[in-house]
Scaffold this active site. Structure first.
Site, PDB file in Angstrom:
ATOM      1  N   HIS A 262      -6.957  -1.999   2.623  1.00  0.00           N
ATOM      2  CA  HIS A 262      -7.119  -1.005   1.386  1.00  0.00           C
ATOM      3  C   HIS A 262      -5.816  -0.338   1.170  1.00  0.00           C
ATOM      4  O   HIS A 262      -5.585  -0.041  -0.076  1.00  0.00           O
ATOM      5  CB  HIS A 262      -8.448   0.163   1.848  1.00  0.00           C
ATOM      6  CG  HIS A 262      -8.453   1.181   1.034  1.00  0.00           C
ATOM      7  ND1 HIS A 262      -7.253   2.394   1.043  1.00  0.00           N
ATOM      8  CD2 HIS A 262      -9.096   1.703  -0.010  1.00  0.00           C
ATOM      9  CE1 HIS A 262      -7.715   3.486   0.296  1.00  0.00           C
ATOM     10  NE2 HIS A 262      -8.747   2.782  -0.463  1.00  0.00           N
ATOM     11  N   ASN A 263      -5.287   0.055   2.077  1.00  0.00           N
ATOM     12  CA  ASN A 263      -3.942   0.874   1.932  1.00  0.00           C
ATOM     13  C   ASN A 263      -3.000  -0.050   1.398  1.00  0.00           C
ATOM     14  O   ASN A 263      -2.208   0.390   0.514  1.00  0.00           O
ATOM     15  CB  ASN A 263      -3.480   1.709   3.297  1.00  0.00           C
ATOM     16  CG  ASN A 263      -4.388   2.709   3.573  1.00  0.00           C
ATOM     17  OD1 ASN A 263      -5.323   2.885   3.032  1.00  0.00           O
ATOM     18  ND2 ASN A 263      -3.713   3.791   4.307  1.00  0.00           N
TER      19      ASN A 263
ATOM     20  N   SER B 153     -11.319   6.870   3.929  1.00  0.00           N
ATOM     21  CA  SER B 153     -10.558   6.873   2.649  1.00  0.00           C
ATOM     22  C   SER B 153     -10.932   7.767   1.618  1.00  0.00           C
ATOM     23  O   SER B 153     -12.390   8.223   1.534  1.00  0.00           O
ATOM     24  CB  SER B 153     -10.467   5.364   2.037  1.00  0.00           C
ATOM     25  OG  SER B 153      -9.502   5.715   0.963  1.00  0.00           O
TER      26      SER B 153
ATOM     27  N   LYS C 220      -9.633  -0.987   6.455  1.00  0.00           N
ATOM     28  CA  LYS C 220      -8.885   0.314   5.893  1.00  0.00           C
ATOM     29  C   LYS C 220      -7.432  -0.176   5.772  1.00  0.00           C
ATOM     30  O   LYS C 220      -6.799   0.576   4.593  1.00  0.00           O
ATOM     31  CB  LYS C 220      -9.104   1.434   6.934  1.00  0.00           C
ATOM     32  CG  LYS C 220      -8.234   2.532   6.355  1.00  0.00           C
ATOM     33  CD  LYS C 220      -8.745   3.097   5.093  1.00  0.00           C
ATOM     34  CE  LYS C 220      -8.065   4.564   4.508  1.00  0.00           C
ATOM     35  NZ  LYS C 220      -6.780   4.666   4.714  1.00  0.00           N
TER      36      LYS C 220
ATOM     37  N   GLU D 213      -3.692  -0.202  -2.196  1.00  0.00           N
ATOM     38  CA  GLU D 213      -3.302   1.093  -2.837  1.00  0.00           C
ATOM     39  C   GLU D 213      -1.782   0.918  -3.130  1.00  0.00           C
ATOM     40  O   GLU D 213      -1.432   1.555  -3.995  1.00  0.00           O
ATOM     41  CB  GLU D 213      -3.692   2.114  -1.566  1.00  0.00           C
ATOM     42  CG  GLU D 213      -3.219   3.521  -1.764  1.00  0.00           C
ATOM     43  CD  GLU D 213      -3.511   4.780  -0.789  1.00  0.00           C
ATOM     44  OE1 GLU D 213      -4.697   4.552  -0.469  1.00  0.00           O
ATOM     45  OE2 GLU D 213      -2.475   5.084  -0.267  1.00  0.00           O
TER      46      GLU D 213
HETATM   47  C1  6PG Z   1      -6.694   7.155   1.608  1.00  0.00           C
HETATM   48  C2  6PG Z   1      -5.485   7.009   1.632  1.00  0.00           C
HETATM   49  C3  6PG Z   1      -4.667   7.769   3.011  1.00  0.00           C
HETATM   50  C4  6PG Z   1      -3.195   8.003   2.791  1.00  0.00           C
HETATM   51  C5  6PG Z   1      -2.415   6.764   3.212  1.00  0.00           C
HETATM   52  C6  6PG Z   1      -1.217   6.449   2.451  1.00  0.00           C
HETATM   53  O1  6PG Z   1      -7.351   6.091   1.874  1.00  0.00           O
HETATM   54  O2  6PG Z   1      -7.275   8.280   1.658  1.00  0.00           O
HETATM   55  O3  6PG Z   1      -4.700   5.910   1.819  1.00  0.00           O
HETATM   56  O4  6PG Z   1      -5.042   7.079   4.313  1.00  0.00           O
HETATM   57  O5  6PG Z   1      -2.893   8.530   1.567  1.00  0.00           O
HETATM   58  O6  6PG Z   1      -2.145   7.148   4.557  1.00  0.00           O
HETATM   59  O7  6PG Z   1      -0.124   7.232   3.062  1.00  0.00           O
HETATM   60  P1  6PG Z   1       1.390   6.989   2.650  1.00  0.00           P
HETATM   61  O8  6PG Z   1       1.565   6.449   1.244  1.00  0.00           O
HETATM   62  O9  6PG Z   1       2.155   8.097   3.038  1.00  0.00           O
HETATM   63  O10 6PG Z   1       1.737   5.691   3.667  1.00  0.00           O
END
Ligand code: 6PG
Length: 500
Positions: free
Chosen positions: A207-208, A132, A204, A211
């Site tokens: 994490h997303n 990430s 991970k 995010e």
């Molecule tokens: C990271 C990010 C990276 C990417 C995601 C989000 O941790 O560096 O999460 O993996 O930005 O894939 O992508 P989307 O918003 O397009 O789903």
């Protein structure tokens, strides 16, 4: 490091691959690179002749594999899914027993479990490593979440620790200032072994998911500041910049401040004002939500963040609906400065709930997959390098240090107190949004999650009655032990016959 052989290899020279290769070479590791389109590899090698470790280009997969020291360590950074499988298939006949294939993409963790099993059966080792931090992270220090056999991790550990982001041991703050050829020295690395097979890619994915939640709740606060308080982008950006110095100190708040203060060069308008409000997504937030539903774990904030992107994407339909559907006016009549504080607290409390949900998912998944996840350490490696890096994560590490079997982050004394203090403002923000017709799916659903979690009695007693009434699904009683089920022989009234 040997003269003839590379320490590691990397397949896939898109931006992430190039940057990670440069990062590895900056740390004095010699790296072989391969790309399906040879000209891309050649250009990359030609542009980077003087890295400390050295970059060796290979024209064929055979030459690439032969150039790496045994046991070979090969990172794949290509598109998740079929392209990754295709690269692995091409590699397998060229590898020797004990070689290690590392998938650094955003793979679905169940794919990683499958691949690890398949490669193990052939005497090879497979590591699924979450990476990430976007392009910048890959270049100067990402957060790394490797999963696979511990012996495989031991082989790659020195490289992973070297290239990962570093944080200050005492404060947990990321050490900045790396430049090409000059990586930061010292500090604690943001790489840690997560667990067997798909554990790294699972973490991970969480994490997303987090995010997605963080990004959406920031957007909702921006919407309230703009739509309700009438603030312009630049002014909102200044508020976020200020917030970045306090409890909300994080990468996403920092970049939000920058983005809001950016001007569009073509029109002179604030950049955000010319960007179409239709979000994209690649699937990791969706996977997190599907997994939450599959495991029966409540993670509404993350799911709402995914749905908010879906709703935003049907732009034309919303424009048409906006002409037809009524709602209240968004006229604010309070104290602006006070309301900005209200929004700060709403964001903070929602963030705590969202992370609580993410950690609950990991807690359940470790049971399902027989992993032993170290939640404090996961929060620690998210302190630097990754997209959700935030000062707040230090408190999560501390929470798990106090109690490693903490059932929910909300129960940790620090977070319990934080929400106790800020919740009146959180409720005010959500009320204002509802009353003025501004959608706040993540702020609102986080509050519903909090209120649901803290209620000893919820109305699902009635729901169980309904299920028993129409489907004899049975119910448990408050005066009997859990797991003992009852059914009432409901006196169904005669229903009038429908005329044929
Ligand atoms: C990271 C990010 C990276 C990417 C995601 C989000 O941790 O560096 O999460 O993996 O930005 O894939 O992508 P989307 O918003 O397009 O789903």
């Amino acid at each position: 490091m040997t003269e003839e052989f590379s320490d590691i290899g990397l397949i896939g020279l898109a931006v992430m691959g190039q940057n990670l290769a440069l990062n590895i070479a900056d740390h004095d590791f010699r790296i072989s690179v391969y790309n399906r389109t040879t000209s891309k590899m050649e250009a990359f090698v030609a542009e980077n002749p003087d890295t400390p470790g050295g970059i060796v280009g290979a024209e064929t997969l055979e030459l690439f594999v032969q150039s790496i020291a045994a046991p070979r360590k090969i990172i794949i950074l290509v598109q998740a899914g079929k392209p990754t499988d295709a690269v692995i298939e091409g590699l397998i006949p060229l590898l020797d027993e004990g070689d290690i294939v590392i998938d650094g993409g955003n793979a679905l963790w169940t794919d990683t479990i499958r691949r690890e099993k398949e490669l193990r059966a052939q005497g090879l080792r497979f590591v699924g490593s979450g990476v990430s931090g976007g392009e910048e992270g890959a270049r100067f220090g990402p957060s790394l979440m490797p999963g696979g056999a511990i012996e495989a991790w031991k082989e790659i550990e020195p490289i992973w620790h070297a290239v990962a982001a570093k944080v200050d041991a005492a404060t947990g703050k990321q050490l900045e200032g790396a430049t090409p050829g000059n990586p930061v020295e010292g500090g604690v690395s943001c790489a840690a072994y997560i667990g067997p097979n798909g554990a790294g890619h699972y973490v991970k994915m969480i994490h997303n998911g987090i995010e997605y939640g963080d990004m959406q709740m920031i957007c909702e606060v921006y919407h309230l500041m703009h739509g309700l308080l009438g603030m312009e982008a630049g002014e909102i950006g200044q508020i976020f910049a200020k917030w970045n110095e306090g409890l909300l100190d994080s990468f996403l708040i920092e970049i939000t401040a920058d983005i809001l203060q950016q001007t569009d060069s073509a029109t002179g308008a604030p950049f955000v004002d010319i960007v179409l409000d239709a979000a994209g997504q690649k699937g990791t937030g969706k996977w997190t939500s599907i997994n939450a539903l599959d495991m029966g774990i409540c993670a509404p904030t993350i799911a709402e963040a995914v749905f908010a992107r879906c709703l935003s994407a049907i732009k034309e339909e919303r424009v048409a609906a906006s002409q037809l559907l009524a709602g209240p006016s968004a006229e604010f009549s309070g104290n602006k400065e006070e309301f900005i504080e209200v929004l700060h607290d709403a964001l903070y409390c929602s963030k705590i709930c969202s992370y609580a949900q993410g950690f609950q998912l990991m807690r359940e998944a470790q049971k399902e997959y027989k992993w032993t996840l170290d939640f404090g350490q996961i929060a620690q490696i998210w302190r630097g390098g990754c997209i959700i890096r935030a000062a707040f994560l230090q408190k999560i590490t501390e929470a798990y240090a106090h109690n490693s079997s903490l059932a929910n982050l909300l129960l940790d004394p620090y977070f319990n107190e934080a929400v106790r203090k800020a919740q009146a403002n959180w409720r005010q923000a959500v009320s204002a949004a509802v009353n003025h017709g501004i959608p706040t799916p993540t702020l609102s659903s986080s509050l519903a999650y909090y209120d649901g979690y803290r209620n000893a009695r919820l109305p699902q007693n009635l729901l169980q009655g309904q299920r028993d009434y129409f489907g004899a699904h049975s119910y448990e009683r408050t005066d009997s032990p859990r797991g003992e089920f009852f059914h009432l022989d409901w006196p169904h009234p005669e229903r009038p016959q429908t005329a044929v």
